[in-house]
Scaffold this motif. Structure first.
Motif, PDB file in Angstrom:
ATOM      1  N   GLY A   1     -61.822  26.213 -25.188  1.00 38.54           N
ATOM      2  CA  GLY A   1     -62.591  27.262 -25.846  1.00 38.54           C
ATOM      3  C   GLY A   1     -63.797  26.775 -26.621  1.00 38.54           C
ATOM      4  O   GLY A   1     -64.179  27.363 -27.637  1.00 38.54           O
ATOM      5  N   ILE A   2     -64.421  25.704 -26.138  1.00 39.55           N
ATOM      6  CA  ILE A   2     -65.598  25.146 -26.806  1.00 39.55           C
ATOM      7  C   ILE A   2     -66.807  25.338 -25.894  1.00 39.55           C
ATOM      8  O   ILE A   2     -66.846  24.812 -24.786  1.00 39.55           O
ATOM      9  N   LYS A   3     -67.777  26.096 -26.364  1.00 38.93           N
ATOM     10  CA  LYS A   3     -68.942  26.441 -25.548  1.00 38.93           C
ATOM     11  C   LYS A   3     -70.054  25.412 -25.731  1.00 38.93           C
ATOM     12  O   LYS A   3     -70.515  25.186 -26.854  1.00 38.93           O
ATOM     13  N   PRO A   4     -70.508  24.787 -24.658  1.00 39.21           N
ATOM     14  CA  PRO A   4     -71.659  23.889 -24.780  1.00 39.21           C
ATOM     15  C   PRO A   4     -72.954  24.708 -24.862  1.00 39.21           C
ATOM     16  O   PRO A   4     -73.193  25.585 -24.026  1.00 39.21           O
ATOM     17  N   THR A   5     -73.758  24.453 -25.871  1.00 42.21           N
ATOM     18  CA  THR A   5     -75.017  25.174 -26.026  1.00 42.21           C
ATOM     19  C   THR A   5     -76.232  24.260 -25.829  1.00 42.21           C
ATOM     20  O   THR A   5     -77.360  24.746 -25.757  1.00 42.21           O
ATOM     21  N   GLY A   6     -75.990  22.961 -25.760  1.00 40.62           N
ATOM     22  CA  GLY A   6     -77.069  22.019 -25.524  1.00 40.62           C
ATOM     23  C   GLY A   6     -76.515  20.754 -24.903  1.00 40.62           C
ATOM     24  O   GLY A   6     -75.321  20.476 -24.998  1.00 40.62           O
ATOM     25  N   THR A   7     -77.390  19.993 -24.255  1.00 41.78           N
ATOM     26  CA  THR A   7     -76.990  18.719 -23.668  1.00 41.78           C
ATOM     27  C   THR A   7     -78.127  17.724 -23.823  1.00 41.78           C
ATOM     28  O   THR A   7     -79.259  18.099 -24.158  1.00 41.78           O
ATOM     29  N   GLY A   8     -77.835  16.466 -23.581  1.00 36.91           N
ATOM     30  CA  GLY A   8     -78.846  15.439 -23.747  1.00 36.91           C
ATOM     31  C   GLY A   8     -79.391  14.922 -22.431  1.00 36.91           C
ATOM     32  O   GLY A   8     -78.762  15.063 -21.377  1.00 36.91           O
ATOM     33  N   ALA A   9     -80.575  14.327 -22.507  1.00 37.38           N
ATOM     34  CA  ALA A   9     -81.182  13.672 -21.344  1.00 37.38           C
ATOM     35  C   ALA A   9     -81.993  12.490 -21.845  1.00 37.38           C
ATOM     36  O   ALA A   9     -82.656  12.575 -22.887  1.00 37.38           O
ATOM     37  N   GLY A  10     -81.938  11.394 -21.108  1.00 34.40           N
ATOM     38  CA  GLY A  10     -82.724  10.224 -21.464  1.00 34.40           C
ATOM     39  C   GLY A  10     -84.182  10.408 -21.100  1.00 34.40           C
ATOM     40  O   GLY A  10     -84.532  11.202 -20.213  1.00 34.40           O
ATOM     41  N   PHE A  11     -85.057   9.673 -21.767  1.00 39.05           N
ATOM     42  CA  PHE A  11     -86.490   9.752 -21.491  1.00 39.05           C
ATOM     43  C   PHE A  11     -86.776   9.433 -20.027  1.00 39.05           C
ATOM     44  O   PHE A  11     -87.615  10.084 -19.396  1.00 39.05           O
ATOM     45  N   ASP A  12     -86.060   8.443 -19.476  1.00 40.13           N
ATOM     46  CA  ASP A  12     -86.280   8.062 -18.084  1.00 40.13           C
ATOM     47  C   ASP A  12     -85.915   9.195 -17.124  1.00 40.13           C
ATOM     48  O   ASP A  12     -86.528   9.352 -16.070  1.00 40.13           O
ATOM     49  N   GLN A  13     -84.925   9.996 -17.509  1.00 37.97           N
ATOM     50  CA  GLN A  13     -84.550  11.145 -16.672  1.00 37.97           C
ATOM     51  C   GLN A  13     -85.633  12.217 -16.693  1.00 37.97           C
ATOM     52  O   GLN A  13     -85.880  12.875 -15.680  1.00 37.97           O
ATOM     53  N   LEU A  14     -86.266  12.390 -17.832  1.00 40.28           N
ATOM     54  CA  LEU A  14     -87.346  13.377 -17.933  1.00 40.28           C
ATOM     55  C   LEU A  14     -88.584  12.911 -17.181  1.00 40.28           C
ATOM     56  O   LEU A  14     -89.334  13.730 -16.627  1.00 40.28           O
ATOM     57  N   ALA A  15     -88.804  11.586 -17.159  1.00 36.51           N
ATOM     58  CA  ALA A  15     -90.015  11.035 -16.551  1.00 36.51           C
ATOM     59  C   ALA A  15     -89.946  10.966 -15.033  1.00 36.51           C
ATOM     60  O   ALA A  15     -90.985  10.901 -14.365  1.00 36.51           O
ATOM     61  N   ASP A  16     -88.749  10.990 -14.473  1.00 41.89           N
ATOM     62  CA  ASP A  16     -88.553  10.860 -13.024  1.00 41.89           C
ATOM     63  C   ASP A  16     -88.200  12.224 -12.438  1.00 41.89           C
ATOM     64  O   ASP A  16     -87.144  12.784 -12.752  1.00 41.89           O
ATOM     65  N   PRO A  17     -89.057  12.789 -11.571  1.00 42.78           N
ATOM     66  CA  PRO A  17     -88.811  14.135 -11.026  1.00 42.78           C
ATOM     67  C   PRO A  17     -87.462  14.284 -10.342  1.00 42.78           C
ATOM     68  O   PRO A  17     -86.828  15.343 -10.443  1.00 42.78           O
ATOM     69  N   GLU A  18     -86.992  13.245  -9.652  1.00 44.56           N
ATOM     70  CA  GLU A  18     -85.693  13.337  -8.977  1.00 44.56           C
ATOM     71  C   GLU A  18     -84.547  13.349  -9.988  1.00 44.56           C
ATOM     72  O   GLU A  18     -83.589  14.112  -9.850  1.00 44.56           O
ATOM     73  N   LYS A  19     -84.649  12.498 -10.999  1.00 43.14           N
ATOM     74  CA  LYS A  19     -83.621  12.489 -12.044  1.00 43.14           C
ATOM     75  C   LYS A  19     -83.636  13.788 -12.837  1.00 43.14           C
ATOM     76  O   LYS A  19     -82.590  14.280 -13.283  1.00 43.14           O
ATOM     77  N   LEU A  20     -84.824  14.354 -12.993  1.00 43.42           N
ATOM     78  CA  LEU A  20     -84.941  15.617 -13.715  1.00 43.42           C
ATOM     79  C   LEU A  20     -84.210  16.742 -12.974  1.00 43.42           C
ATOM     80  O   LEU A  20     -83.619  17.622 -13.602  1.00 43.42           O
ATOM     81  N   LYS A  21     -84.234  16.692 -11.653  1.00 44.32           N
ATOM     82  CA  LYS A  21     -83.489  17.684 -10.872  1.00 44.32           C
ATOM     83  C   LYS A  21     -82.000  17.631 -11.198  1.00 44.32           C
ATOM     84  O   LYS A  21     -81.335  18.665 -11.287  1.00 44.32           O
ATOM     85  N   THR A  22     -81.487  16.413 -11.371  1.00 48.71           N
ATOM     86  CA  THR A  22     -80.080  16.252 -11.729  1.00 48.71           C
ATOM     87  C   THR A  22     -79.805  16.808 -13.119  1.00 48.71           C
ATOM     88  O   THR A  22     -78.788  17.466 -13.354  1.00 48.71           O
ATOM     89  N   VAL A  23     -80.721  16.552 -14.053  1.00 48.03           N
ATOM     90  CA  VAL A  23     -80.592  17.101 -15.411  1.00 48.03           C
ATOM     91  C   VAL A  23     -80.503  18.622 -15.360  1.00 48.03           C
ATOM     92  O   VAL A  23     -79.638  19.232 -16.008  1.00 48.03           O
ATOM     93  N   ILE A  24     -81.361  19.224 -14.568  1.00 49.29           N
ATOM     94  CA  ILE A  24     -81.378  20.689 -14.452  1.00 49.29           C
ATOM     95  C   ILE A  24     -80.091  21.196 -13.830  1.00 49.29           C
ATOM     96  O   ILE A  24     -79.478  22.161 -14.314  1.00 49.29           O
ATOM     97  N   SER A  25     -79.657  20.540 -12.777  1.00 46.97           N
ATOM     98  CA  SER A  25     -78.426  20.951 -12.100  1.00 46.97           C
ATOM     99  C   SER A  25     -77.230  20.874 -13.045  1.00 46.97           C
ATOM    100  O   SER A  25     -76.410  21.808 -13.115  1.00 46.97           O
ATOM    101  N   GLU A  26     -77.124  19.786 -13.801  1.00 45.95           N
ATOM    102  CA  GLU A  26     -75.987  19.614 -14.706  1.00 45.95           C
ATOM    103  C   GLU A  26     -76.062  20.587 -15.881  1.00 45.95           C
ATOM    104  O   GLU A  26     -75.037  21.101 -16.347  1.00 45.95           O
TER     105      GLU A  26
END
Length: 282
Positions: free
Chosen positions: A79-104
């Motif tokens: 019963g714990i709702k996630p309202t935010g998550t983290g991402a590393g700078f390298d994930q934001l800088a790489d378009p392919e890794k960013l897709k994974t961030v969005i999916s997750e």
């Protein structure tokens, strides 16, 4: 007989005190990184302890050997709702890794993605680091916004160095597009380099969207390097931050998500008391 009865009553009062700290619903969430050592050993057992604190929402910091879907299933179970998550700078800088961030992020069902670190050389942090970060944040933030997600940058102390007639943090805030990038204030990492969290909220009242609520051991020497012994993280109200004024100002500017983050080895013991300290403010 009388002494035995008194002892039983005393035990009952202790039980009521512990129960009131652990079972009543918390008005704030928690950054799960607070319990990283416990999660690494026992995810479900630790999640039960988080639930027992009355916590109903959280910010995610990794999956402890699981994938996002499996971790979300456990969050739902307790019963714990996630309202935010983290991402590393390298994930934001790489378009392919960013897709994974969005999916997750979509699997978790969160609306915000937080980045807590800008890469830089050792203890140096320069305007060139800011310029690189701003470019990455604006571009990634635009992509996230197109996917109905918001990017937040979490300050870490080194951004509060002087630059011209202001600070590098001013440069990060004013150079990022508020349609794509906003901020999560870590109040300890604002005060640690010598700044006032309330003043920064007043300076940019529309840019702060979430908050890490922490307290620091009295007498701790600050710095502008983003470093501090985690043992200096204290139960809220026992350190040298003016938590009451900070929360009051945060609520005035409309911050909705407050996450207790306690990086100390005492987090399981301290967080329930921190929640009890915050309750009268909400």
């Amino acid at each position: 007989m009388h002494k035995s009865l008194s002892f039983i009553v005393a035990l009952f009062m202790v039980f009521l005190t512990v129960s009131s700290l652990s079972q009543a619903q918390s008005p704030v969430g928690v950054q799960l990184y607070s319990f990283r050592e416990q999660f690494a050993k026992d995810v479900k057992g630790t999640m039960q302890k988080v639930k027992d604190m009355g916590i109903t929402y959280c910010e995610v910091a990794g999956y402890y050997g699981m994938d996002a879907k499996s971790f979300k299933t456990i969050l739902d179970e307790y019963g714990i709702k996630p309202t935010g998550t983290g991402a590393g700078f390298d994930q934001l800088a790489d378009p392919e890794k960013l897709k994974t961030v969005i999916s997750e992020a979509k699997i978790l069902g969160v609306k915000t993605v937080m980045c807590a670190w800008i890469p830089h050389n050792g203890t140096e942090f320069t305007i060139q680091d800011v310029e690189k970060a701003v470019k990455v944040f604006n571009e990634a933030g635009k992509t996230l916004a197109a996917n109905e997600l918001s990017l937040l940058y979490h300050n870490h102390g080194y951004e509060f160095r002087s630059y011209k007639d202001h600070y590098l943090m001013d440069e990060i805030i004013t150079r990022t597009n508020p349609s794509y990038v906003n901020f999560e204030m870590d109040i300890l990492w604002t005060q640690h380099p010598g700044h006032n969290p309330v003043a920064w909220m007043k300076k940019y009242p529309t840019r702060w969207k979430a908050m890490h609520v922490k307290d620091r051991k009295k007498g701790t020497a600050g710095n502008q390097f983003g470093t501090m012994d985690v043992d200096n993280d204290m139960t809220l109200g026992e350190g040298d931050l003016n938590i009451t004024d900070i929360i009051k100002q945060a609520r005035q500017i409309g911050i909705k998500h407050f996450y207790i983050e306690d990086e100390s080895p005492r987090s399981l013991e301290q967080v329930p008391h921190s929640i009890a300290f915050l309750k009268p403010m909400f």
